[in-house]
Design a protein around this motif. Structure first.
Motif, PDB file in Angstrom:
ATOM      1  N   ILE A   3     -54.928  -1.638   6.802  1.00 61.46           N
ATOM      2  CA  ILE A   3     -56.149  -1.448   6.014  1.00 61.46           C
ATOM      3  C   ILE A   3     -55.821  -1.435   4.514  1.00 61.46           C
ATOM      4  CG2 ILE A   3     -56.179   1.076   6.068  1.00 61.46           C
ATOM      5  CD1 ILE A   3     -59.297  -1.068   6.366  1.00 61.46           C
ATOM      6  N   LEU A   4     -54.669  -0.879   4.138  1.00 61.55           N
ATOM      7  CA  LEU A   4     -54.263  -0.897   2.732  1.00 61.55           C
ATOM      8  C   LEU A   4     -53.977  -2.321   2.256  1.00 61.55           C
ATOM      9  CD1 LEU A   4     -51.999   2.257   2.458  1.00 61.55           C
ATOM     10  CD2 LEU A   4     -54.285   1.936   1.517  1.00 61.55           C
ATOM     11  N   LEU A   5     -53.326  -3.095   3.100  1.00 59.01           N
ATOM     12  CA  LEU A   5     -53.044  -4.492   2.775  1.00 59.01           C
ATOM     13  C   LEU A   5     -54.356  -5.274   2.671  1.00 59.01           C
ATOM     14  CD1 LEU A   5     -50.969  -6.666   2.212  1.00 59.01           C
ATOM     15  CD2 LEU A   5     -50.755  -7.010   4.684  1.00 59.01           C
ATOM     16  N   TRP A   6     -55.266  -5.029   3.603  1.00 58.88           N
ATOM     17  CA  TRP A   6     -56.573  -5.674   3.608  1.00 58.88           C
ATOM     18  C   TRP A   6     -57.302  -5.350   2.298  1.00 58.88           C
ATOM     19  CZ3 TRP A   6     -61.735  -4.958   3.190  1.00 58.88           C
ATOM     20  CH2 TRP A   6     -62.582  -5.884   3.798  1.00 58.88           C
ATOM     21  N   LEU A   7     -57.293  -4.062   1.916  1.00 61.25           N
ATOM     22  CA  LEU A   7     -57.959  -3.620   0.691  1.00 61.25           C
ATOM     23  C   LEU A   7     -57.302  -4.226  -0.550  1.00 61.25           C
ATOM     24  CD1 LEU A   7     -60.260  -1.820  -0.306  1.00 61.25           C
ATOM     25  CD2 LEU A   7     -58.623   0.054  -0.429  1.00 61.25           C
ATOM     26  N   LEU A   8     -55.979  -4.304  -0.553  1.00 60.72           N
ATOM     27  CA  LEU A   8     -55.256  -4.905  -1.669  1.00 60.72           C
ATOM     28  C   LEU A   8     -55.620  -6.387  -1.817  1.00 60.72           C
ATOM     29  CD1 LEU A   8     -53.080  -4.613  -3.880  1.00 60.72           C
ATOM     30  CD2 LEU A   8     -51.402  -5.249  -2.152  1.00 60.72           C
ATOM     31  N   ILE A   9     -55.706  -7.095  -0.708  1.00 60.83           N
ATOM     32  CA  ILE A   9     -56.082  -8.517  -0.747  1.00 60.83           C
ATOM     33  C   ILE A   9     -57.512  -8.674  -1.251  1.00 60.83           C
ATOM     34  CG2 ILE A   9     -56.535 -10.558   0.686  1.00 60.83           C
ATOM     35  CD1 ILE A   9     -54.118  -9.647   2.418  1.00 60.83           C
ATOM     36  N   PHE A  10     -58.421  -7.831  -0.766  1.00 59.41           N
ATOM     37  CA  PHE A  10     -59.820  -7.878  -1.204  1.00 59.41           C
ATOM     38  C   PHE A  10     -59.916  -7.651  -2.716  1.00 59.41           C
ATOM     39  CE2 PHE A  10     -63.585  -5.420  -2.388  1.00 59.41           C
ATOM     40  CZ  PHE A  10     -64.597  -6.302  -2.041  1.00 59.41           C
ATOM     41  N   LEU A  11     -59.285  -6.577  -3.206  1.00 61.62           N
ATOM     42  CA  LEU A  11     -59.357  -6.245  -4.640  1.00 61.62           C
ATOM     43  C   LEU A  11     -58.660  -7.294  -5.501  1.00 61.62           C
ATOM     44  CD1 LEU A  11     -58.802  -2.386  -4.492  1.00 61.62           C
ATOM     45  CD2 LEU A  11     -60.941  -3.612  -4.984  1.00 61.62           C
ATOM     46  N   SER A  12     -57.542  -7.810  -5.026  1.00 56.90           N
ATOM     47  CA  SER A  12     -56.829  -8.864  -5.764  1.00 56.90           C
ATOM     48  C   SER A  12     -57.689 -10.124  -5.859  1.00 56.90           C
ATOM     49  CB  SER A  12     -55.508  -9.199  -5.084  1.00 56.90           C
ATOM     50  OG  SER A  12     -54.652  -8.091  -5.107  1.00 56.90           O
ATOM     51  N   THR A  13     -58.334 -10.467  -4.758  1.00 63.50           N
ATOM     52  CA  THR A  13     -59.208 -11.645  -4.751  1.00 63.50           C
ATOM     53  C   THR A  13     -60.365 -11.441  -5.718  1.00 63.50           C
ATOM     54  OG1 THR A  13     -58.641 -12.130  -2.450  1.00 63.50           O
ATOM     55  CG2 THR A  13     -60.657 -13.132  -3.312  1.00 63.50           C
ATOM     56  N   PHE A  14     -60.984 -10.261  -5.679  1.00 62.61           N
ATOM     57  CA  PHE A  14     -62.091  -9.956  -6.577  1.00 62.61           C
ATOM     58  C   PHE A  14     -61.652 -10.124  -8.031  1.00 62.61           C
ATOM     59  CE2 PHE A  14     -64.756  -7.289  -9.183  1.00 62.61           C
ATOM     60  CZ  PHE A  14     -66.033  -7.493  -8.675  1.00 62.61           C
ATOM     61  N   VAL A  61     -69.153 -22.066  -0.750  1.00 64.63           N
ATOM     62  CA  VAL A  61     -68.466 -22.887   0.257  1.00 64.63           C
ATOM     63  C   VAL A  61     -67.027 -22.410   0.450  1.00 64.63           C
ATOM     64  CG1 VAL A  61     -67.566 -25.222   0.717  1.00 64.63           C
ATOM     65  CG2 VAL A  61     -69.943 -24.904  -0.001  1.00 64.63           C
ATOM     66  N   VAL A  62     -66.347 -22.082  -0.636  1.00 68.12           N
ATOM     67  CA  VAL A  62     -64.968 -21.575  -0.543  1.00 68.12           C
ATOM     68  C   VAL A  62     -64.947 -20.255   0.233  1.00 68.12           C
ATOM     69  CG1 VAL A  62     -62.980 -20.715  -1.850  1.00 68.12           C
ATOM     70  CG2 VAL A  62     -64.192 -22.761  -2.626  1.00 68.12           C
ATOM     71  N   SER A  63     -65.865 -19.356  -0.090  1.00 73.78           N
ATOM     72  CA  SER A  63     -65.947 -18.071   0.605  1.00 73.78           C
ATOM     73  C   SER A  63     -66.217 -18.265   2.097  1.00 73.78           C
ATOM     74  CB  SER A  63     -67.057 -17.212  -0.027  1.00 73.78           C
ATOM     75  OG  SER A  63     -67.166 -15.974   0.626  1.00 73.78           O
ATOM     76  N   ILE A  64     -67.184 -19.104   2.421  1.00 71.98           N
ATOM     77  CA  ILE A  64     -67.506 -19.395   3.822  1.00 71.98           C
ATOM     78  C   ILE A  64     -66.306 -20.014   4.526  1.00 71.98           C
ATOM     79  CG2 ILE A  64     -68.918 -20.879   5.318  1.00 71.98           C
ATOM     80  CD1 ILE A  64     -71.218 -20.383   3.225  1.00 71.98           C
ATOM     81  N   GLY A  65     -65.568 -20.862   3.811  1.00 74.01           N
ATOM     82  CA  GLY A  65     -64.360 -21.457   4.391  1.00 74.01           C
ATOM     83  C   GLY A  65     -63.349 -20.405   4.823  1.00 74.01           C
ATOM     84  N   PHE A  66     -63.167 -19.371   3.992  1.00 75.54           N
ATOM     85  CA  PHE A  66     -62.237 -18.298   4.357  1.00 75.54           C
ATOM     86  C   PHE A  66     -62.765 -17.473   5.533  1.00 75.54           C
ATOM     87  CE2 PHE A  66     -60.230 -19.124   0.243  1.00 75.54           C
ATOM     88  CZ  PHE A  66     -58.899 -19.113   0.649  1.00 75.54           C
ATOM     89  N   GLY A  84     -63.894 -10.832  -0.796  1.00 79.27           N
ATOM     90  CA  GLY A  84     -63.604 -10.654  -2.219  1.00 79.27           C
ATOM     91  C   GLY A  84     -64.337 -11.680  -3.071  1.00 79.27           C
ATOM     92  N   ILE A  85     -64.349 -12.933  -2.610  1.00 79.33           N
ATOM     93  CA  ILE A  85     -65.074 -13.986  -3.325  1.00 79.33           C
ATOM     94  C   ILE A  85     -66.570 -13.702  -3.294  1.00 79.33           C
ATOM     95  CG2 ILE A  85     -65.665 -16.455  -3.339  1.00 79.33           C
ATOM     96  CD1 ILE A  85     -62.812 -16.933  -2.142  1.00 79.33           C
ATOM     97  N   PHE A  86     -67.070 -13.313  -2.111  1.00 80.42           N
ATOM     98  CA  PHE A  86     -68.491 -12.989  -1.978  1.00 80.42           C
ATOM     99  C   PHE A  86     -68.883 -11.806  -2.867  1.00 80.42           C
ATOM    100  CE2 PHE A  86     -71.657 -10.203  -0.045  1.00 80.42           C
ATOM    101  CZ  PHE A  86     -72.772 -11.024  -0.102  1.00 80.42           C
ATOM    102  N   ALA A  87     -68.072 -10.750  -2.860  1.00 81.15           N
ATOM    103  CA  ALA A  87     -68.372  -9.552  -3.652  1.00 81.15           C
ATOM    104  C   ALA A  87     -68.389  -9.886  -5.144  1.00 81.15           C
ATOM    105  CB  ALA A  87     -67.355  -8.447  -3.367  1.00 81.15           C
ATOM    106  N   TYR A  88     -67.447 -10.718  -5.598  1.00 84.67           N
ATOM    107  CA  TYR A  88     -67.448 -11.119  -7.003  1.00 84.67           C
ATOM    108  C   TYR A  88     -68.708 -11.923  -7.317  1.00 84.67           C
ATOM    109  CZ  TYR A  88     -66.333 -12.820 -11.555  1.00 84.67           C
ATOM    110  OH  TYR A  88     -66.411 -13.099 -12.894  1.00 84.67           O
TER     111      TYR A  88
END
Length: 150
Positions: A3-14, A61-66, A84-88
């Protein structure tokens, strides 16, 4: 731990999306695709929609692709990247289209230091109605000079 890795990826993407928005805005929108972006700087139509609105489709489209990579392959990081892309994109829409340009009459009385700084930076960006000599191409993270109390 996952979950920490997931959160780190989300925040990094944002956060990376702010760089992508800046880069796309400066070099694509004020470059080769100025024909789609110029109606955002100088309104030459009566429609509520702008040609500029088409840019969100690329990142959608990029977000949906992921999301699809996550769902149909074993690429589990596709979910936090897509989110992360969607949230941004959602934050960009709220800050840019609703708060700054008032396309919906919400957040009109927001006067925090951050709100004022973002408004100042965007106002300076729109001071230039042509594609050259622009400044402040980012959205959520703008230079500190715009946050100075006046």
């Amino acid at each position: 731990m996952k979950i920490l890795l997931w959160l780190l990826i989300f925040l990094s993407t944002f956060c990376f999306m702010e760089f992508m928005a800046w880069f796309t805005h400066k070099y694509i929108m004020h470059g080769i695709l100025w024909s789609l972006h110029k109606d955002h700087h100088k309104k030459d139509h009566d429609s509520w929609f702008e040609r500029n609105d088409a840019f969100f489709l690329f990142y959608a489209v990029v977000s949906i692709g992921f999301f699809l990579l996550w769902k149909y392959t074993s690429f589990w990081a596709g979910l936090p990247i897509g989110l992360g892309i969607f949230a941004y994109g959602l934050c960009y829409f709220i800050v840019h289209d609703i708060f700054i340009h008032q396309r919906f009459k919400l957040f009109r009385k927001a006067n925090s230091r951050y709100a004022k700084g973002v408004r100042r930076a965007h106002k300076m960006h729109h001071k230039h109605i042509e594609k050259e000599d622009g400044e402040c191409f980012g959205m959520l993270f703008v230079p500190f000079k715009y946050f100075k109390i006046k």
